[in-house]
Write a protein that holds these residues in place. Structure first.
Motif, PDB file in Angstrom:
ATOM      1  N   GLN A  44       0.823  -1.196   0.000  1.00 45.66           N
ATOM      2  CA  GLN A  44       0.000   0.000   0.000  1.00 45.66           C
ATOM      3  C   GLN A  44       0.864   1.257   0.000  1.00 45.66           C
ATOM      4  O   GLN A  44       2.051   1.210   0.329  1.00 45.66           O
ATOM      5  CB  GLN A  44      -0.931  -0.004   1.216  1.00 45.66           C
ATOM      6  N   SER A  45       0.235   2.366  -0.339  1.00 42.47           N
ATOM      7  CA  SER A  45       0.954   3.633  -0.416  1.00 42.47           C
ATOM      8  C   SER A  45       1.007   4.317   0.941  1.00 42.47           C
ATOM      9  O   SER A  45       0.321   3.910   1.897  1.00 42.47           O
ATOM     10  CB  SER A  45       0.270   4.556  -1.429  1.00 42.47           C
ATOM     11  N   ALA A  46       1.800   5.394   1.003  1.00 39.49           N
ATOM     12  CA  ALA A  46       1.900   6.161   2.242  1.00 39.49           C
ATOM     13  C   ALA A  46       0.582   6.848   2.575  1.00 39.49           C
ATOM     14  O   ALA A  46       0.293   7.101   3.749  1.00 39.49           O
ATOM     15  CB  ALA A  46       3.021   7.195   2.126  1.00 39.49           C
ATOM     16  N   MET A  47      -0.234   7.151   1.571  1.00 42.75           N
ATOM     17  CA  MET A  47      -1.536   7.779   1.830  1.00 42.75           C
ATOM     18  C   MET A  47      -2.455   6.847   2.606  1.00 42.75           C
ATOM     19  O   MET A  47      -3.229   7.285   3.446  1.00 42.75           O
ATOM     20  CB  MET A  47      -2.191   8.192   0.512  1.00 42.75           C
ATOM     21  N   VAL A  48      -2.370   5.556   2.314  1.00 41.34           N
ATOM     22  CA  VAL A  48      -3.172   4.589   3.074  1.00 41.34           C
ATOM     23  C   VAL A  48      -2.715   4.562   4.529  1.00 41.34           C
ATOM     24  O   VAL A  48      -3.531   4.496   5.455  1.00 41.34           O
ATOM     25  CB  VAL A  48      -3.050   3.189   2.448  1.00 41.34           C
ATOM     26  N   PHE A  49      -1.402   4.651   4.745  1.00 43.54           N
ATOM     27  CA  PHE A  49      -0.875   4.698   6.113  1.00 43.54           C
ATOM     28  C   PHE A  49      -1.393   5.937   6.848  1.00 43.54           C
ATOM     29  O   PHE A  49      -1.816   5.846   8.009  1.00 43.54           O
ATOM     30  CB  PHE A  49       0.649   4.710   6.078  1.00 43.54           C
ATOM     31  N   LEU A  50      -1.389   7.093   6.186  1.00 35.71           N
ATOM     32  CA  LEU A  50      -1.893   8.314   6.814  1.00 35.71           C
ATOM     33  C   LEU A  50      -3.390   8.207   7.102  1.00 35.71           C
ATOM     34  O   LEU A  50      -3.863   8.688   8.133  1.00 35.71           O
ATOM     35  CB  LEU A  50      -1.610   9.516   5.905  1.00 35.71           C
ATOM     36  N   GLU A  51      -4.115   7.582   6.201  1.00 29.80           N
ATOM     37  CA  GLU A  51      -5.559   7.406   6.421  1.00 29.80           C
ATOM     38  C   GLU A  51      -5.814   6.506   7.627  1.00 29.80           C
ATOM     39  O   GLU A  51      -6.657   6.812   8.477  1.00 29.80           O
ATOM     40  CB  GLU A  51      -6.199   6.805   5.171  1.00 29.80           C
ATOM     41  N   PHE A  52      -5.090   5.402   7.718  1.00 31.04           N
ATOM     42  CA  PHE A  52      -5.247   4.498   8.856  1.00 31.04           C
ATOM     43  C   PHE A  52      -4.868   5.206  10.158  1.00 31.04           C
ATOM     44  O   PHE A  52      -5.525   5.023  11.187  1.00 31.04           O
ATOM     45  CB  PHE A  52      -4.384   3.256   8.661  1.00 31.04           C
ATOM     46  N   THR A  53      -3.808   6.013  10.107  1.00 33.78           N
ATOM     47  CA  THR A  53      -3.379   6.737  11.302  1.00 33.78           C
ATOM     48  C   THR A  53      -4.454   7.711  11.766  1.00 33.78           C
ATOM     49  O   THR A  53      -4.744   7.813  12.964  1.00 33.78           O
ATOM     50  CB  THR A  53      -2.076   7.490  11.018  1.00 33.78           C
ATOM     51  N   ALA A  54      -5.049   8.434  10.821  1.00 35.53           N
ATOM     52  CA  ALA A  54      -6.098   9.394  11.178  1.00 35.53           C
ATOM     53  C   ALA A  54      -7.305   8.690  11.790  1.00 35.53           C
ATOM     54  O   ALA A  54      -7.928   9.201  12.728  1.00 35.53           O
ATOM     55  CB  ALA A  54      -6.516  10.193   9.942  1.00 35.53           C
ATOM     56  N   LEU A  55      -7.632   7.504  11.283  1.00 34.37           N
ATOM     57  CA  LEU A  55      -8.792   6.777  11.797  1.00 34.37           C
ATOM     58  C   LEU A  55      -8.538   6.175  13.181  1.00 34.37           C
ATOM     59  O   LEU A  55      -9.495   5.868  13.898  1.00 34.37           O
ATOM     60  CB  LEU A  55      -9.192   5.666  10.816  1.00 34.37           C
ATOM     61  N   THR A  56      -7.277   5.994  13.557  1.00 37.37           N
ATOM     62  CA  THR A  56      -6.985   5.467  14.892  1.00 37.37           C
ATOM     63  C   THR A  56      -6.864   6.567  15.944  1.00 37.37           C
ATOM     64  O   THR A  56      -6.796   6.256  17.141  1.00 37.37           O
ATOM     65  CB  THR A  56      -5.669   4.662  14.877  1.00 37.37           C
ATOM     66  N   LEU A  57      -6.835   7.826  15.519  1.00 39.52           N
ATOM     67  CA  LEU A  57      -6.646   8.915  16.479  1.00 39.52           C
ATOM     68  C   LEU A  57      -7.763   9.017  17.521  1.00 39.52           C
ATOM     69  O   LEU A  57      -7.471   9.240  18.699  1.00 39.52           O
ATOM     70  CB  LEU A  57      -6.490  10.246  15.732  1.00 39.52           C
ATOM     71  N   PRO A  58      -9.060   8.902  17.153  1.00 42.59           N
ATOM     72  CA  PRO A  58     -10.089   8.974  18.210  1.00 42.59           C
ATOM     73  C   PRO A  58      -9.903   7.944  19.310  1.00 42.59           C
ATOM     74  O   PRO A  58     -10.075   8.251  20.493  1.00 42.59           O
ATOM     75  CB  PRO A  58     -11.395   8.760  17.430  1.00 42.59           C
ATOM     76  N   THR A  59      -9.546   6.723  18.938  1.00 40.77           N
ATOM     77  CA  THR A  59      -9.290   5.697  19.957  1.00 40.77           C
ATOM     78  C   THR A  59      -8.094   6.063  20.815  1.00 40.77           C
ATOM     79  O   THR A  59      -8.106   5.896  22.044  1.00 40.77           O
ATOM     80  CB  THR A  59      -9.053   4.340  19.283  1.00 40.77           C
ATOM     81  N   LEU A  60      -7.059   6.582  20.177  1.00 38.31           N
ATOM     82  CA  LEU A  60      -5.854   6.962  20.902  1.00 38.31           C
ATOM     83  C   LEU A  60      -6.126   8.129  21.848  1.00 38.31           C
ATOM     84  O   LEU A  60      -5.670   8.130  22.998  1.00 38.31           O
ATOM     85  CB  LEU A  60      -4.758   7.328  19.905  1.00 38.31           C
ATOM     86  N   ILE A  61      -6.873   9.112  21.379  1.00 40.10           N
ATOM     87  CA  ILE A  61      -7.179  10.277  22.218  1.00 40.10           C
ATOM     88  C   ILE A  61      -8.029   9.861  23.416  1.00 40.10           C
ATOM     89  O   ILE A  61      -7.823  10.331  24.538  1.00 40.10           O
ATOM     90  CB  ILE A  61      -7.877  11.361  21.386  1.00 40.10           C
ATOM     91  N   ARG A  62      -9.004   8.978  23.175  1.00 41.35           N
ATOM     92  CA  ARG A  62      -9.833   8.529  24.301  1.00 41.35           C
ATOM     93  C   ARG A  62      -8.998   7.807  25.355  1.00 41.35           C
ATOM     94  O   ARG A  62      -9.253   7.925  26.554  1.00 41.35           O
ATOM     95  CB  ARG A  62     -10.942   7.597  23.799  1.00 41.35           C
ATOM     96  N   THR A  63      -7.985   7.089  24.916  1.00 39.36           N
ATOM     97  CA  THR A  63      -7.146   6.354  25.856  1.00 39.36           C
ATOM     98  C   THR A  63      -6.331   7.284  26.739  1.00 39.36           C
ATOM     99  O   THR A  63      -6.194   7.052  27.948  1.00 39.36           O
ATOM    100  CB  THR A  63      -6.212   5.404  25.091  1.00 39.36           C
ATOM    101  N   VAL A  64      -5.795   8.353  26.143  1.00 38.48           N
ATOM    102  CA  VAL A  64      -4.867   9.210  26.893  1.00 38.48           C
ATOM    103  C   VAL A  64      -5.569  10.374  27.590  1.00 38.48           C
ATOM    104  O   VAL A  64      -4.958  11.012  28.459  1.00 38.48           O
ATOM    105  CB  VAL A  64      -3.767   9.763  25.961  1.00 38.48           C
ATOM    106  N   MET A  65      -6.819  10.653  27.257  1.00 40.33           N
ATOM    107  CA  MET A  65      -7.479  11.826  27.832  1.00 40.33           C
ATOM    108  C   MET A  65      -7.569  11.807  29.350  1.00 40.33           C
ATOM    109  O   MET A  65      -7.266  12.810  30.004  1.00 40.33           O
ATOM    110  CB  MET A  65      -8.869  12.028  27.221  1.00 40.33           C
TER     111      MET A  65
END
Length: 378
Positions: A44-65
């Motif tokens: 896959q391309s780097a754009m797919v990696f950035l898309e996956f990263t953006a989609l994991t941010l809500p879960t990550l933010i909820r964990t650290v909040m």
């Protein structure tokens, strides 16, 4: 709100933003390394990696909040105490309960942020992430088109492509299919092509040899071919979206359509109840950890060296609340009628905070009474 409340609240919000960015950055770097390797190695391309990263941010933010809320409350309170601002406010007659007003408002604001993330954004992002992962997993072309690498698109199948021309011609192709353990077969050809004929995706190999091993007869047969077609459609993971994860189910569905979900996706009622109330309990825990961090530090007296014993005590309380939250979840899954236990960590945190504020206010009350007695005698 008074000027001090506004000042205190601004300090809390600024520090909360800082700690959130730091914690998200640390956790993101840790997770992105493995995610980047998995996505890029899958073709896959780097754009797919950035898309996956953006989609994991809500879960990550909820964990650290909750950790960021707790750190902001402790750091701000300790700094105000070290710079004598908290001492001045207490000397002018403000009680610990009065000073806790800004912290309580801070907990409410962060709880509203958590509500938006936990109840709405995170389920939507997880659902979209799972859909994109299924699409990527089902992209056979992306899985196979990697030069000079032995690839394993599914268990028991190995594919090697020596070179890929600009026109899509594959050179030096090797395919080993060991899914039938009694009759494994290997194909090798000089050139090959990927063809989609509408019924599926086929690897058409030209000028090659097929080797088939008969385990029972212990014989190896070889067949030379001018062209051979190998169906690779079954290498796709087409059933990855047959069952959503609990985190991907919308909150509205958990509230109104649990019976349908249990029937179609085979989740138990306890699992659905646990997931639903977990999302709302995260809101209450933000208020609890903010108040717990502030009230614990209010037990200490002024010191230019800080309130390190109280800070350590506040950290112990945070660990205790996290431990209770991990303990009650399996209980609720086994017995959904005990869903209220999921709010027990927040209740414990708030009760401890009230108790500490009550203890912190007693010396002030005694000093007031002593001062009134001295004035009456005079």
């Amino acid at each position: 709100m008074s000027r001090f409340d506004g000042y205190f609240l601004r300090q809390l919000l600024i520090l909360f933003g800082f700690f959130t960015l730091v914690l998200v950055g640390v956790f993101w770097i840790t997770r992105s390394v493995s995610l980047f390797d998995r996505v890029i190695s899958g073709g896959q391309s780097a754009m797919v990696f950035l898309e996956f990263t953006a989609l994991t941010l809500p879960t990550l933010i909820r964990t650290v909040m909750p950790m960021a809320v707790f750190a902001a409350a402790v750091y701000a309170t300790n700094r105000l105490s070290r710079e004598s601002e908290m001492t001045v406010m207490l000397a002018t007659g403000s009680s610990p309960w009065r000073l806790a007003r800004a912290v309580f408002v801070f907990g409410i604001l962060t709880g509203l942020m958590m509500a938006a993330i936990s109840v709405f954004l995170r389920p939507a992002s997880v659902e979209q992430l799972e859909q994109r992962q299924a699409e990527v997993a089902g992209d056979v072309t992306a899985q196979l088109l990697n030069e000079g690498e032995f690839l394993h698109p599914t268990q028991g199948v190995t594919v090697y492509i020596g070179e890929i021309a600009l026109d899509g011609t594959l050179s030096e192709v090797f395919v080993s299919d060991r899914r039938d353990e009694t009759n494994p077969v290997s194909y090798s050809s000089k050139t090959a092509y990927l063809v989609n004929n509408g019924t599926g995706i086929h690897l058409v190999m030209v000028d090659g040899i097929a080797l088939r091993l008969n385990q029972q007869g212990r014989t190896l047969s070889s067949t030379l071919f001018q062209d051979a077609s190998y169906d690779i459609s079954d290498l796709t993971n087409s059933d990855t979206m047959a069952r959503r994860s609990l985190e991907a189910i919308p909150t509205i569905a958990l509230l109104e359509d649990r019976e349908t979900i249990m029937e179609n996706e085979f989740y138990t009622e306890g699992e659905l109840i646990d997931e639903l109330h977990q999302r709302f309990s995260w809101i209450a825990i933000c208020i609890a950890v903010a108040m717990a961090g502030f009230s614990t530090l209010m037990l200490g007296s002024f010191s230019r060296f800080g309130l390190w014993p109280q800070i350590f005590g506040a950290f112990v309380i945070l660990v205790l609340l996290e431990g209770v939250r991990g303990f009650v979840s399996p209980v609720v899954i086994d017995d959904p009628n005990l869903w209220f236990l999921l709010y027990l960590p927040a209740i414990i945190g708030i009760v401890i905070s009230c108790l500490f504020l009550l203890i912190a206010g007693r010396p002030l009350l005694r000093s007031r009474r002593g001062a009134n007695g001295t004035l009456s005698q005079a």
